[in-house]
Design a protein around this motif. Structure first.
Motif, PDB file in Angstrom:
ATOM      1  N   ALA A   1      34.153  46.584  35.907  1.00 36.19           N
ATOM      2  CA  ALA A   1      35.305  45.740  35.867  1.00 36.19           C
ATOM      3  C   ALA A   1      36.157  46.212  36.850  1.00 36.19           C
ATOM      4  O   ALA A   1      36.906  44.997  37.558  1.00 36.19           O
ATOM      5  N   ARG A   2      36.392  47.322  36.890  1.00 38.75           N
ATOM      6  CA  ARG A   2      37.596  47.853  37.817  1.00 38.75           C
ATOM      7  C   ARG A   2      37.097  47.320  39.424  1.00 38.75           C
ATOM      8  O   ARG A   2      37.931  46.929  40.334  1.00 38.75           O
ATOM      9  N   ALA A   3      35.840  47.823  39.775  1.00 36.41           N
ATOM     10  CA  ALA A   3      35.322  47.385  41.034  1.00 36.41           C
ATOM     11  C   ALA A   3      35.281  46.058  41.255  1.00 36.41           C
ATOM     12  O   ALA A   3      35.594  45.366  42.370  1.00 36.41           O
ATOM     13  N   VAL A   4      35.138  45.065  40.252  1.00 34.98           N
ATOM     14  CA  VAL A   4      35.021  43.515  40.389  1.00 34.98           C
ATOM     15  C   VAL A   4      36.340  43.052  40.847  1.00 34.98           C
ATOM     16  O   VAL A   4      36.740  42.108  41.482  1.00 34.98           O
ATOM     17  N   THR A   5      37.480  43.839  40.140  1.00 38.03           N
ATOM     18  CA  THR A   5      38.773  43.335  40.254  1.00 38.03           C
ATOM     19  C   THR A   5      39.323  43.713  41.512  1.00 38.03           C
ATOM     20  O   THR A   5      39.993  42.814  42.226  1.00 38.03           O
ATOM     21  N   GLN A   6      38.769  44.899  42.252  1.00 35.51           N
ATOM     22  CA  GLN A   6      39.303  45.135  43.392  1.00 35.51           C
ATOM     23  C   GLN A   6      38.610  44.088  44.491  1.00 35.51           C
ATOM     24  O   GLN A   6      39.310  43.954  45.615  1.00 35.51           O
TER      25      GLN A   6
ATOM     26  N   MET B   1      33.791  33.011  41.410  1.00 37.54           N
ATOM     27  CA  MET B   1      32.447  33.576  41.927  1.00 37.54           C
ATOM     28  C   MET B   1      32.274  34.764  41.874  1.00 37.54           C
ATOM     29  O   MET B   1      31.140  35.147  41.805  1.00 37.54           O
ATOM     30  N   VAL B   2      33.437  35.757  42.303  1.00 34.25           N
ATOM     31  CA  VAL B   2      32.853  36.978  41.976  1.00 34.25           C
ATOM     32  C   VAL B   2      32.586  37.615  40.603  1.00 34.25           C
ATOM     33  O   VAL B   2      31.675  38.200  40.482  1.00 34.25           O
TER      34      VAL B   2
ATOM     35  N   THR C   1      40.397  41.022  44.259  1.00 36.20           N
ATOM     36  CA  THR C   1      41.768  41.206  44.772  1.00 36.20           C
ATOM     37  C   THR C   1      41.651  40.731  46.673  1.00 36.20           C
ATOM     38  O   THR C   1      42.406  40.296  47.199  1.00 36.20           O
ATOM     39  N   VAL C   2      40.485  41.310  47.031  1.00 35.06           N
ATOM     40  CA  VAL C   2      40.398  41.062  48.455  1.00 35.06           C
ATOM     41  C   VAL C   2      39.877  39.407  48.897  1.00 35.06           C
ATOM     42  O   VAL C   2      40.446  38.997  49.989  1.00 35.06           O
ATOM     43  N   THR C   3      39.073  39.044  47.894  1.00 32.56           N
ATOM     44  CA  THR C   3      38.384  37.923  48.524  1.00 32.56           C
ATOM     45  C   THR C   3      39.250  36.358  47.830  1.00 32.56           C
ATOM     46  O   THR C   3      39.022  35.185  48.150  1.00 32.56           O
TER      47      THR C   3
END
Length: 87
Positions: free
Chosen positions: A28-33, A43-44, A36-38
């Protein structure tokens, strides 16, 4: 090799549950990062959820198959349903 005591097996199971919770938190932390960029949250998160489901669902089916296959000497109770009486 089998553990000498069933309590040891229960401790291993609890460790597995703890590791699963930690891995979901990291995912979940990686998906949130990435989100934040995209700036494409649906979609993410949707893509990651589908990939996670595609990995876990067949594994859970296989685990159920193994449980049924190695459940020797265990029987499933199929009695009558519990009915409350007015006594």
């Amino acid at each position: 090799m089998l553990p000498p005591d069933r309590r040891l097996h229960g401790a291993d199971r609890q460790d597995d549950i703890d590791r699963l919770a930690d891995s979901l938190t990291e995912l979940a932390r990686a998906v949130t990062q990435v989100n934040t960029v995209t700036f494409l949250p649906v979609m993410v998160f949707g893509t990651v959820s589908l990939i996670y489901f595609a990995l876990c669902w067949p594994l859970s089916l296989y685990a159920g198959y193994l449980e049924r296959r190695f459940a020797t000497g265990m029987t499933r109770r199929t009695g009558t349903p519990l009915v409350m009486s007015a006594v």
